[in-house]
Design a protein around this motif. Sequence first.
Motif, PDB file in Angstrom:
ATOM      1  N   LYS A  48      14.595 -10.824   6.897  1.00  0.00           N
ATOM      2  CA  LYS A  48      15.356  -9.754   7.543  1.00  0.00           C
ATOM      3  C   LYS A  48      16.753 -10.228   7.945  1.00  0.00           C
ATOM      4  O   LYS A  48      17.730  -9.494   7.796  1.00  0.00           O
ATOM      5  CB  LYS A  48      14.604  -9.228   8.770  1.00  0.00           C
ATOM      6  N   ILE A  73       9.068 -13.274   7.227  1.00  0.00           N
ATOM      7  CA  ILE A  73       9.634 -11.958   7.509  1.00  0.00           C
ATOM      8  C   ILE A  73      10.921 -12.068   8.310  1.00  0.00           C
ATOM      9  O   ILE A  73      11.917 -11.399   8.004  1.00  0.00           O
ATOM     10  CB  ILE A  73       8.613 -11.081   8.263  1.00  0.00           C
ATOM     11  N   LYS A  74      10.918 -12.919   9.312  1.00  0.00           N
ATOM     12  CA  LYS A  74      12.085 -13.048  10.191  1.00  0.00           C
ATOM     13  C   LYS A  74      13.317 -13.518   9.413  1.00  0.00           C
ATOM     14  O   LYS A  74      14.399 -12.942   9.532  1.00  0.00           O
ATOM     15  CB  LYS A  74      11.750 -14.019  11.316  1.00  0.00           C
ATOM     16  N   ASN A 120       4.693  -6.823   5.386  1.00  0.00           N
ATOM     17  CA  ASN A 120       3.879  -6.598   6.591  1.00  0.00           C
ATOM     18  C   ASN A 120       2.442  -6.335   6.296  1.00  0.00           C
ATOM     19  O   ASN A 120       1.885  -5.925   5.470  1.00  0.00           O
ATOM     20  CB  ASN A 120       4.468  -5.424   7.406  1.00  0.00           C
ATOM     21  N   LYS A 134       6.985 -15.539   2.361  1.00  0.00           N
ATOM     22  CA  LYS A 134       6.406 -14.640   3.356  1.00  0.00           C
ATOM     23  C   LYS A 134       6.958 -14.878   4.766  1.00  0.00           C
ATOM     24  O   LYS A 134       6.254 -14.774   5.763  1.00  0.00           O
ATOM     25  CB  LYS A 134       4.889 -14.724   3.350  1.00  0.00           C
ATOM     26  N   LEU A 157       9.562  -4.628   3.304  1.00  0.00           N
ATOM     27  CA  LEU A 157       8.599  -3.721   3.927  1.00  0.00           C
ATOM     28  C   LEU A 157       7.157  -4.040   3.526  1.00  0.00           C
ATOM     29  O   LEU A 157       6.241  -3.916   4.319  1.00  0.00           O
ATOM     30  CB  LEU A 157       8.914  -2.271   3.569  1.00  0.00           C
ATOM     31  N   HIS A 158       6.966  -4.426   2.266  1.00  0.00           N
ATOM     32  CA  HIS A 158       5.624  -4.694   1.781  1.00  0.00           C
ATOM     33  C   HIS A 158       5.080  -6.047   2.220  1.00  0.00           C
ATOM     34  O   HIS A 158       3.933  -6.367   1.938  1.00  0.00           O
ATOM     35  CB  HIS A 158       5.566  -4.570   0.266  1.00  0.00           C
TER      36      HIS A 158
END
Length: 87
Positions: A48, A44-45, A87, A42, A84-85
């Motif tokens: 990406k 995110i940074k 977030n 989890k 995307l999921h």
Amino acid sequence: MANIKSAKKRILKSEKKRKNNIRYRSMLKTFIKKVNNAIFNKNIKLSKKNFKIMQSIIDKQVQKKLIHKNKASRYKSRLFNKILHLN
């Protein structure tokens, strides 16, 4: 074993190309795993960031015809949807 000089050269060239292809495929698998691990944790940074790098690697491999363009778009879309999921 080949006797003709051009056939010997072709064998050397194809072996070199095969090793490079293995290296590029391995690099792709590694970055897919990095993106998946970042998604699993989890982060995110990081996911990406790794996705952006992986995307450029995939696009280069499509240009070199190492992987099919549909396979490349499938990889990218599935991983992008996972990101995307988060977030």
